[in-house]
Design an enzyme around this catalytic site. Structure first.
Site, short mmCIF file in Angstrom:
data_model
loop_
_atom_site.label_atom_id
_atom_site.label_comp_id
_atom_site.label_asym_id
_atom_site.label_seq_id
_atom_site.Cartn_x
_atom_site.Cartn_y
_atom_site.Cartn_z
N GLU A 1 5.42 4.86 -2.06
CA GLU A 1 5.82 3.34 -1.91
C GLU A 1 7.59 3.18 -1.94
O GLU A 1 8.04 2.13 -2.15
CB GLU A 1 5.24 2.62 -2.95
CG GLU A 1 3.84 2.35 -2.98
CD GLU A 1 3.14 1.56 -4.20
OE1 GLU A 1 2.18 0.76 -3.96
OE2 GLU A 1 3.69 1.47 -5.19
N GLU B 1 -4.36 2.41 -0.52
CA GLU B 1 -4.42 1.81 -1.60
C GLU B 1 -4.96 0.32 -1.38
O GLU B 1 -4.16 -0.47 -1.02
CB GLU B 1 -3.17 1.63 -2.54
CG GLU B 1 -2.72 3.02 -3.31
CD GLU B 1 -1.61 2.51 -4.26
OE1 GLU B 1 -1.38 1.59 -4.75
OE2 GLU B 1 -1.23 3.65 -4.48
#
Length: 842
Positions: free
Chosen positions: A180, A249
């Protein structure tokens, strides 16, 4: 001659294991395993958030739920707490975990990071990184890159040594580097781009033989695949046409913070998001989390992340299927797999069926699958597709595995629901008391400075740089002399101490007495607090106990977020209107507690005194206990305690904090319809954020166990109790318009297994093999209302439903019955009817 005989005897005992290497590549549609495109369903299970004895069961339940892949992070600070000293034992045994996944016949996605976020302390980085001269984390910095490469190479080497990559015949088909970073890389300027290029090159140079991914990294360099994280990823497209669309995710709920209400995410919305992802071209989807688990010890990040990491996942914190979430998603996975041949064969063709309505079709000469979506957040719709009419509830997707028959709709749940409760469990068969013990001993933790390792400094120090996170606790201590005729003090020497802190918690003691506390919160860990104090003539000692509640784990430069008392610290409200600043005075500091240094958490030492003083801050408590009988999951109810940490047989079950209450507002009724956010669906408003704390059964002996508590602010240990997770009810509510059970369909014949015209069915099954359905608490065929645990009859109902269900189900572990007027009679002709059932097992 003797040598030859011995050699032959040895030779015939050797077992040769043939390992078949698997080639994993990708193209624009999917991962390609041994030349075959695959549609894959994955789920996250973090090995250190459960115990090794739980792993095999969690993995098997994941497989039973329709998963193909288990995804896990690798936690650097767990494995290398001291630079160059590694730990892969017990809950840290990564190799054992990966091998168990392989034994179950599943694949592994190994997210090495080594930054992981994950609501984990310091984002998974070991804090010793912070003290390397010249280091800057997560940027083009040579000291950091050297450490990151060394650890990443260590993990890859471990996996290779055990032949765990698919290229060696093992289960690992994917690896991840970084995590991320694209969310915050702009803060690092031009160095971010060169860092990402370096990270990609470093990872691929390790020659794993499987693809690497970067999540939330739109500029992930080739050949790395950029992937999506979020509640919805159906619009995501990778940065190159030759890369597949992957969702690393899919947040099945949200994490819990101390001081917050409990988040949850309706399964209808998760199923909608997953179906939309596959509908629009995705072929790899991962649930974060599939099992959340427990933040044992001091592993929580945040700050203020709770000890429970349940995450409203399909498998709950204790490892049990959360129904109907687990079952509804299992049915969805079966429906997706029915479509796999079509999904991997071609790209979808999408057309509009009206406002907020669309159809996506995967069609070749030999196969066809379709997804019909209604993205309206309020209104159900009827649509025509391929000459047939279909009813689409709002915010739902119907899956047609043969472009004709609806095998699944995301808003219509066929799976049963369960209600589980934690019930107080007696640990003494001779007593009705539910308390853990009536026999306690204690040790009082000294207030203020008690260590020979204490040190003096002028001014106030930042906490994390001082403690290196070796303890949650740092004492700030100062003494002042007050004369009885000081002109700046009010009568009675009452004044106000003004304290400003970066967080996270503060307890103020004056002359050994607790005068007040201050706490931050997950959104703002820092605080400013005014605490009324009374000073005495002569020497006064002010002791400030500053605490951390997990270190920052996310954000640009998160590693530089400080904690502790940075000032000012001053006496305000003096007689002459002035203040007395203590900030720049000489302070004495102590890292940690005396009880920590003495090892009181193990229950040893000769310092323990019989008794259990109540409401006394800074107290260590100890008791012995026998394990609750049975095999149900165990939790301790900490009602009666304030804040602290608990250990069972020397192992920390984590921080407890039942006195931190969630806000009273925000827990209104929540619909699955419409976009989800982390604060949309909340429960437990106005109640403790967490009062139950998981105690793994593998940590217990039948008898002779030791429980140790460290209580900071005062509590009553005689009130805490063991509880066990018990099933209260099984429920199902299925209408005549529901799709058939997934068992009615097969991949070989996606039209239907049977040539007859089956009906929707209700299925009830007790979770344990030794249980049977013992009672039918409610049954109604017609227009029942409510939900599991609170069903009620509607305006029409069959008078025979209860007796029919009792006859079919009682005494059996599993029963199912057709939802039709043929089975129950027709109490209201022309109305679509439902069957609602609530049962219990014994």
């Amino acid at each position: 001659m003797k040598f030859l005989i011995v050699w032959l005897l040895v030779a015939v005992t050797v077992t040769v294991t043939v390992v078949t290497a698997v080639n994993v590549t990708y193209d624009h549609r999917a991962l390609v395993i041994d030349g075959k495109r695959r549609v894959l369903v994955s789920g996250s299970i973090h090995y250190p958030r459960s115990t090794p004895d739980m792993w095999a069961g969690l993995i098997q339940k994941s497989k039973d739920g329709g998963l193909d892949v288990i995804e896990t992070y690798v936690f650097w600070n767990l494995h290398e707490p001291v630079r160059g000293q590694y730990d892969f034992e017990g809950r840290k045994d990564l190799v054992h975990f990966v091998k168990l996944v392989a034994d179950a016949g599943l694949y592994v996605h190994l997210r090495i990071g080594p930054y992981v976020c994950a609501e984990w302390n310091y984002g998974g980085f070991p804090l010793w990184l912070h003290f390397i001269p010249g280091i800057e984390l997560r940027t083009d910095n040579e000291p950091f890159k050297a450490e990151m490469k060394r650890f990443t190479a260590k993990i890859v080497s471990m996996m290779k040594d055990e032949n765990l990559y698919a290229s060696q015949g093992g289960p690992i088909i994917l690896s991840q580097i970084e995590n991320e970073y694209g969310n915050i890389d702009s803060s690092y300027g031009p160095a971010a781009k060169s860092y990402i290029k370096w990270a990609a090159s470093m990872a691929t140079s390790l020659d794993t033989g499987v693809p690497w991914v970067m999540c939330q990294q739109r500029d992930a360099p080739d050949p790395l695949i950029d992937t999506c994280n979020g509640f919805y990823c159906d619009g995501y497209k990778p940065n190159a046409e030759n890369k597949p669309t992957m969702w690393t995710e899919n947040w099945t709920g949200w994490f819990l913070s101390f001081g917050g209400a409990v988040p949850y995410r309706p399964v209808e919305d998760i199923a909608f998001a997953v179906a939309r992802f596959y509908q629009r071209g995705g072929t790899f989807q991962n649930y974060y989390m599939y099992h959340g688990g427990t933040n044992f010890g001091r592993t929580t990040g945040g700050p203020f992340i709770a000890t429970s990491y349940d995450y409203d996942a399909p498998l709950d914190e204790y490892g049990a299927p959360r129904q109907p979430k687990w079952g509804h998603l299992k049915d969805l996975h079966k429906a997706i797999k029915l479509c796999e041949d079509a999904l991997v064969a071609t790209d979808p063709t999408t057309t509009s069926l009206g406002q907020n309505l669309e159809a996506s079709v995967y069609k070749t000469s030999s196969t066809c699958a379709a997804f019909l979506a209604n993205v309206d957040t309020k209104n159900d719709k009827n649509v025509n597709f391929n000459g047939n009419s279909y009813h689409l509830p709002a915010w739902s997707v119907s899956i047609l595995s043969d472009c004709k028959n609806v095998v699944f709709n995301t808003a219509k749940i066929n799976s049963m629901a369960t209600i589980k409760r934690f019930v107080a469990a007696s640990v003494d068969d001779l007593s009705d008391s539910k308390a853990i013990s009536s026999e306690w001993s204690y040790v009082s933790e000294p207030v203020g400075i008690s260590s020979n390792d204490a040190f003096n400094r002028p001014g106030l120090v930042e906490q994390i740089n001082t403690t290196a996170d070796q303890s949650d606790y740092l004492w700030y201590s100062i003494s002042t002399n007050i004369k009885g005729n000081e002109p700046f003090l009010h009568d009675g020497f009452q004044t106000t101490l003004h304290v400003k802190s970066l967080g996270h918690v503060l307890h103020l003691f004056v002359n050994g007495q607790l005068e007040g506390s201050a706490i931050g919160n997950a959104g703002n860990p820092g605080f400013t607090k005014d605490i009324s104090v009374v000073l005495k003539p002569g020497k006064n000692t002010v002791d400030l106990l500053s605490l951390t509640v997990g270190l920052q784990n996310y954000g640009a430069f998160f590693d530089k977020k400080g904690a502790g008392i940075t000032g000012p610290v001053e006496l305000d409200g003096l007689k002459n209107g002035s203040n007395f600043d203590l900030s720049s005075q000489q302070w004495t500091y102590q890292i940690g507690l005396k009880g920590e240094l003495q090892g009181l958490n193990t229950g040893g030492s000769s310092l323990w005194v019989s008794g259990s003083p109540k409401s006394q801050p800074l107290t260590w408590y100890k008791t012995g206990f026998d394990a609750p009988t049975g095999d149900s999951p165990i939790a301790i109810d900490f009602t009666g305690m304030g804040k602290g940490e608990a250990w069972v047989n020397g192992q920390s079950i984590g921080r407890y904090w039942p006195t931190y209450i969630a806000p009273t507002g925000g827990c209104s009724a929540c619909s699955y319809k419409g976009p989800y956010s982390s604060n949309k669906c909340l429960k437990n408003c106005g109640k403790p954020s967490q009062k139950l704390y998981h105690v793994p059964r593998s940590w217990l002996k039948p008898s002779g166990n030791v429980l140790v508590l460290f209580e900071e602010i005062g509590g009553d240990p005689t009130q805490i109790s063991f509880t066990t997770q018990e099933l209260e009810s099984l429920c199902a509510q299925v209408s005549e318009s529901h799709p058939l059970p997934m068992e009615a369909w097969s991949r070989d014949n996606p039209t239907r297994k049977s040539k007859s015209t089956p009906k929707p069915r209700v299925l009830l099954e007790c979770p344990h093999p030794n249980q049977v359905i013992s009672s039918i608490k409610f049954a109604s065929f017609g227009t029942p209302q409510g939900k599991c645990g609170s069903f009620s009859h509607g305006y029409c109902r069959s008078p025979n439903a209860l007796s029919i269900l009792q006859k079919v189900c009682i005494g059996s572990r599993r029963c199912n019955i057709e939802v039709s007027s043929a089975a129950f009679g027709d109490p209201c002709i022309g109305v679509v009817k439902s069957l609602a059932v609530e049962a219990s097992c014994a």
